[in-house]
Scaffold this motif. Structure first.
Motif: not given
Length: 161
Positions: A28-36, A143, A139-140
Motif C-alpha cells: 500500500v502506497c500511502e500517498s498514491d493508492r493507485s500503486r497498491d 490495508e 490504517y495503511h
C-alpha cells in the motif's frame, strides 16, 4: 523538508509452515493508492516470512518509479526488517550462513532486495525500512494486511510449503 514516500507491506500465509500452505503479499502506497498491489506465486515455499519479503521486494520495485527522494518502507515483520537492516551484513560476511552455520532462509529474496536498494541509492534515493506494530490502528498497515490475506486466500494450494 518534505515528507517521505511511505510504502506499507505485508505478507500472509494460510497454513503457514504446513503442507498445503498458500501465501500472498500486499503493498500500500500511502500517498498514491493507485500503486497498491498484491499477489502470490505458484512456486516456492509458501511461508509468511517469504511473503513478507516478497512484499518488500515489490515495494522496492515501486520505489523506482516514485518521484520522491526519501522512501520509507514499513513492515510489521520484525524478521524482515531485521534481516534487511541488521542481519544481512553478517550473513553476507559469513557466506550466507547463520551464526549456527545453517544456510540463511530466503537469501534469494534478501539479496534481490539489497540489490534493488543499492540501485535506488545509486540513483539518489534514500531508502529505509521501519518496523510498525501489526494489527493495530494503522490504517495503511491494515490495508496491506487485507491485500495480503486476500491474495493468500485466492492462491491455489501448493505441495511445497
Amino acid at each position: 523538508m518534505s515528507r517521505p514516500y511511505n510504502i506499507y507491506t505485508d505478507g500472509s500465509a494460510v497454513n503457514n509452515g504446513k503442507p498445503g500452505a498458500r501465501g500472498g503479499y500486499g503493498v500500500v502506497c500511502e500517498s498514491d493508492r493507485s500503486r497498491d498491489t498484491s499477489g502470490s506465486f505458484t512456486h516456492g515455499n509458501q511461508t509468511n516470512n517469504r511473503y513478507e519479503l516478497e512484499a518488500i521486494k515489490k515495494a522496492t520495485e515501486i520505489a523506482r518509479d516514485v518521484n520522491h527522494r526519501d522512501i520509507n518502507i514499513k513492515s510489521d515483520s520484525e524478521y524482515a526488517v531485521k534481516s534487511l537492516n541488521t542481519w544481512s551484513k553478517n550473513w553476507e560476511q559469513n557466506g550466507w550462513r547463520t551464526s549456527s552455520g545453517q544456510p540463511v532462509q530466503n537469501q534469494d529474496l534478501i539479496q534481490s532486495i539489497n540489490r534493488n536498494v543499492s540501485d535506488l541509492r545509486a540513483s539518489g534515493k534514500n531508502v529505509g525500512f521501519e518496523h510498525v506494530r501489526g494489527h493495530q490502528t494503522d490504517y495503511h498497515n491494515n490495508e496491506a494486511d487485507r491485500l495480503a490475506r486476500t491474495a493468500a486466500n485466492s492462491n491455489p494450494v501448493h505441495e511445497k510449503y
